[in-house]
Motif scaffolding. Sequence first.
Motif, PDB file in Angstrom:
ATOM      1  N   UNK A  48     -40.351   0.783 -18.222  1.00 54.65           N
ATOM      2  CA  UNK A  48     -40.479   0.861 -19.678  1.00 54.65           C
ATOM      3  C   UNK A  48     -40.943   2.234 -20.165  1.00 54.65           C
ATOM      4  N   UNK A  49     -41.330   3.143 -19.244  1.00 58.00           N
ATOM      5  CA  UNK A  49     -41.757   4.461 -19.731  1.00 58.00           C
ATOM      6  C   UNK A  49     -40.563   5.368 -20.067  1.00 58.00           C
ATOM      7  N   UNK A  50     -39.350   4.862 -19.817  1.00 56.50           N
ATOM      8  CA  UNK A  50     -38.165   5.627 -20.201  1.00 56.50           C
ATOM      9  C   UNK A  50     -37.624   5.061 -21.514  1.00 56.50           C
ATOM     10  N   UNK A  51     -37.405   5.955 -22.484  1.00 54.88           N
ATOM     11  CA  UNK A  51     -36.831   5.511 -23.759  1.00 54.88           C
ATOM     12  C   UNK A  51     -35.320   5.393 -23.577  1.00 54.88           C
ATOM     13  N   UNK A  52     -34.809   4.171 -23.751  1.00 58.37           N
ATOM     14  CA  UNK A  52     -33.361   3.959 -23.625  1.00 58.37           C
ATOM     15  C   UNK A  52     -32.842   3.467 -24.970  1.00 58.37           C
ATOM     16  N   UNK A  53     -32.074   4.310 -25.649  1.00 53.08           N
ATOM     17  CA  UNK A  53     -31.542   3.920 -26.958  1.00 53.08           C
ATOM     18  C   UNK A  53     -30.057   3.627 -26.862  1.00 53.08           C
ATOM     19  N   UNK A  54     -29.612   2.699 -27.702  1.00 53.46           N
ATOM     20  CA  UNK A  54     -28.218   2.259 -27.661  1.00 53.46           C
ATOM     21  C   UNK A  54     -27.447   2.777 -28.874  1.00 53.46           C
ATOM     22  N   UNK A  55     -26.318   3.406 -28.604  1.00 53.59           N
ATOM     23  CA  UNK A  55     -25.444   3.903 -29.679  1.00 53.59           C
ATOM     24  C   UNK A  55     -24.084   3.240 -29.540  1.00 53.59           C
ATOM     25  N   UNK A  56     -23.605   2.681 -30.621  1.00 58.69           N
ATOM     26  CA  UNK A  56     -22.261   2.084 -30.633  1.00 58.69           C
ATOM     27  C   UNK A  56     -21.332   3.113 -31.264  1.00 58.69           C
ATOM     28  N   UNK A  57     -20.270   3.464 -30.559  1.00 63.22           N
ATOM     29  CA  UNK A  57     -19.365   4.492 -31.080  1.00 63.22           C
ATOM     30  C   UNK A  57     -17.966   4.301 -30.533  1.00 63.22           C
ATOM     31  N   UNK A  58     -16.999   4.893 -31.203  1.00 63.73           N
ATOM     32  CA  UNK A  58     -15.632   4.953 -30.690  1.00 63.73           C
ATOM     33  C   UNK A  58     -14.895   3.638 -30.683  1.00 63.73           C
ATOM     34  N   UNK A  59     -15.249   2.730 -31.616  1.00 64.81           N
ATOM     35  CA  UNK A  59     -14.564   1.437 -31.621  1.00 64.81           C
ATOM     36  C   UNK A  59     -13.135   1.590 -32.140  1.00 64.81           C
ATOM     37  N   UNK A  60     -12.240   0.804 -31.537  1.00 64.53           N
ATOM     38  CA  UNK A  60     -10.829   0.743 -31.955  1.00 64.53           C
ATOM     39  C   UNK A  60     -10.225   2.129 -32.136  1.00 64.53           C
ATOM     40  N   UNK A  61     -10.457   2.985 -31.169  1.00 60.31           N
ATOM     41  CA  UNK A  61      -9.791   4.284 -31.159  1.00 60.31           C
ATOM     42  C   UNK A  61     -10.453   5.365 -31.983  1.00 60.31           C
ATOM     43  N   UNK A  62     -11.575   5.055 -32.657  1.00 57.53           N
ATOM     44  CA  UNK A  62     -12.258   6.114 -33.398  1.00 57.53           C
ATOM     45  C   UNK A  62     -12.696   7.194 -32.408  1.00 57.53           C
ATOM     46  N   UNK A  63     -12.374   8.435 -32.760  1.00 59.29           N
ATOM     47  CA  UNK A  63     -12.622   9.532 -31.838  1.00 59.29           C
ATOM     48  C   UNK A  63     -14.123   9.739 -31.628  1.00 59.29           C
ATOM     49  N   UNK A  64     -14.533   9.780 -30.370  1.00 59.06           N
ATOM     50  CA  UNK A  64     -15.914  10.184 -30.080  1.00 59.06           C
ATOM     51  C   UNK A  64     -15.855  11.696 -29.925  1.00 59.06           C
ATOM     52  N   UNK A  65     -16.029  12.390 -31.032  1.00 55.14           N
ATOM     53  CA  UNK A  65     -15.794  13.837 -31.015  1.00 55.14           C
ATOM     54  C   UNK A  65     -17.098  14.605 -30.819  1.00 55.14           C
ATOM     55  N   UNK A  66     -16.982  15.931 -30.892  1.00 52.63           N
ATOM     56  CA  UNK A  66     -18.138  16.795 -30.640  1.00 52.63           C
ATOM     57  C   UNK A  66     -19.285  16.455 -31.592  1.00 52.63           C
ATOM     58  N   UNK A  67     -18.946  16.207 -32.875  1.00 50.12           N
ATOM     59  CA  UNK A  67     -19.966  15.882 -33.874  1.00 50.12           C
ATOM     60  C   UNK A  67     -20.723  14.608 -33.481  1.00 50.12           C
ATOM     61  N   UNK A  68     -19.963  13.588 -33.089  1.00 55.09           N
ATOM     62  CA  UNK A  68     -20.595  12.310 -32.715  1.00 55.09           C
ATOM     63  C   UNK A  68     -21.599  12.530 -31.595  1.00 55.09           C
ATOM     64  N   UNK A  69     -21.163  13.254 -30.572  1.00 59.15           N
ATOM     65  CA  UNK A  69     -22.040  13.484 -29.421  1.00 59.15           C
ATOM     66  C   UNK A  69     -23.270  14.290 -29.848  1.00 59.15           C
ATOM     67  N   UNK A  70     -23.045  15.299 -30.707  1.00 58.94           N
ATOM     68  CA  UNK A  70     -24.180  16.112 -31.190  1.00 58.94           C
ATOM     69  C   UNK A  70     -25.175  15.238 -31.938  1.00 58.94           C
ATOM     70  N   UNK A  71     -24.636  14.329 -32.782  1.00 60.56           N
ATOM     71  CA  UNK A  71     -25.514  13.426 -33.535  1.00 60.56           C
ATOM     72  C   UNK A  71     -26.345  12.551 -32.602  1.00 60.56           C
ATOM     73  N   UNK A  72     -25.724  12.102 -31.518  1.00 58.49           N
ATOM     74  CA  UNK A  72     -26.445  11.272 -30.549  1.00 58.49           C
ATOM     75  C   UNK A  72     -27.578  12.086 -29.906  1.00 58.49           C
ATOM     76  N   UNK A  73     -27.248  13.306 -29.485  1.00 60.03           N
ATOM     77  CA  UNK A  73     -28.281  14.152 -28.871  1.00 60.03           C
ATOM     78  C   UNK A  73     -29.421  14.421 -29.856  1.00 60.03           C
ATOM     79  N   UNK A  74     -29.069  14.716 -31.100  1.00 57.22           N
ATOM     80  CA  UNK A  74     -30.095  14.982 -32.106  1.00 57.22           C
ATOM     81  C   UNK A  74     -31.005  13.776 -32.274  1.00 57.22           C
ATOM     82  N   UNK A  75     -30.382  12.591 -32.362  1.00 55.41           N
ATOM     83  CA  UNK A  75     -31.186  11.387 -32.588  1.00 55.41           C
ATOM     84  C   UNK A  75     -32.100  11.084 -31.396  1.00 55.41           C
TER      85      UNK A  75
END
Lengths: 398, 101
Positions: A342-369
Amino acid sequence: MAHYKMLDGNCAAVEAIKMAKVKVVSAYPITPQSTIAEKLSEICENGELEAKYIRVESEHSAMSCAIGAQLTGVRTATATASVGLALMHEVVNVASGCRVPIVMPVVNRSLASPWSLWCDHQDSMAERDSGWLQLYCENVQDVYDTMIMAYRIAEDPRVLTPAMVCLDGFFLSHSMQKVMLPEQKEVDDFIGTYKVKNLHLDPSDPIVIDNLTGSNECTEMKYQQAIGFKNAEDVMEEVFNEFSQKFGRTKAMIEGYNLEEAEALIVCIGSMAGTAKYVSDILRDQGKKVGVLKIVSFRPFPYKKLREIIGNTKKLAVIDRTTGFGGQGAPLWLEVKSALKSDVLVKNYIAGLAGRDVNIETIKNVYTDILEGNDSDDPIWIDCGENVMNIREVLLND
Amino acid sequence: MLNQQETVMNKQKRFKIQGPCAYEFDSGNTGSWRIERPQVDFETCVKCGTCATYCPANVITIEKDKEICVDIMWDYCKGCGICANECPKQCITMVEERCGK
């Protein structure tokens, strides 16, 4: 000589099937898998592949035929996607329960509804408990290599478990990439001809396969399968090592990228891993210590290896290309979360459903969050639009 | 069936396998599911065997020399009616099952 060829993901899968010298093909076309079925029927017809093509009327029949055919002592091929896999569900479990080591490309596509032709992992994730190995591919070369290795792993007498080789619909299935194809002889030496190592059908010595089995034995038979999965981890290790020695490309059940002193890691599967690596390189240049973990084998899930590989990293961002409705998180997150302390923070992100592009912006947003956001446990729909509840309206006739 | 089992028992070589299989097929009496049974008009019947070809349970045998020329194994006929639908002489009718057999 081994040579380069331009192939899309579906054709790479067909090349692997051809080189594995399957003797029976029973596939039913479904977008985005269709070109696999079409290409297989073409090479069966022109003699490039010496196999019988059974024209089936559904995916349920496709898998049933493949099971029956493989039980006579030959390698068989079938492939599917999305709702096709859902229709196949009943017999998918028969294949694993009867220990028939079929290797099947699954071209990931969203499950209805809403009807969609495009990629997410809902279809194969719905089959994660059906007793099949699941290997996910990052690029087209990966599709070919994984297919070849899957034959070795699935057919190993310690494993005897069928394998799904999952490739992202359109992102991989329809994108042309440069692929190194080995010589036929090299493949023959690596996977060998198909030998029956378990149940099989022989007209001169008939047996009944998949008979009604009572509660006195069912638990034991399921436990045999569990042992198969346990053994699969060692077998994978062996096969991956041998493959990298023979063909020069490395593979692991879980692959790390930019792990040195990483503060946060993205955990993902499938084609989005390439983008995630690219973004982590950019952010590293800006001085942010971020990296990527790509899960190659989702079944069996390499939870012990995950614990080792993350080292001292305390923040993991798990991107699921699945919804995980009603659960605490989506499938990949659940696996990662339960593997770690439990000392590791594990967060869940839902992305790229039904062909939505997981693009550079999406990944950057995940890293930022993950680097700057809160410690919330709730899944975050990172690429979801605004005004969600008001996207369509109809006129009321009063 | 018993013969099969005996020959197997006599075999020298045995090996362990995983998963469900059996040398003896213990079948359930699926004929008891039937709510309608096919009734054949033997006088119109031309013994062509179409019903036997289409029967999904493979329970019909054509006995060309016998009076009851279409022999149905009642223990396994589920009464699906495909034989009645396919018969080119339309000499099979589905009648309601009343006495259970």
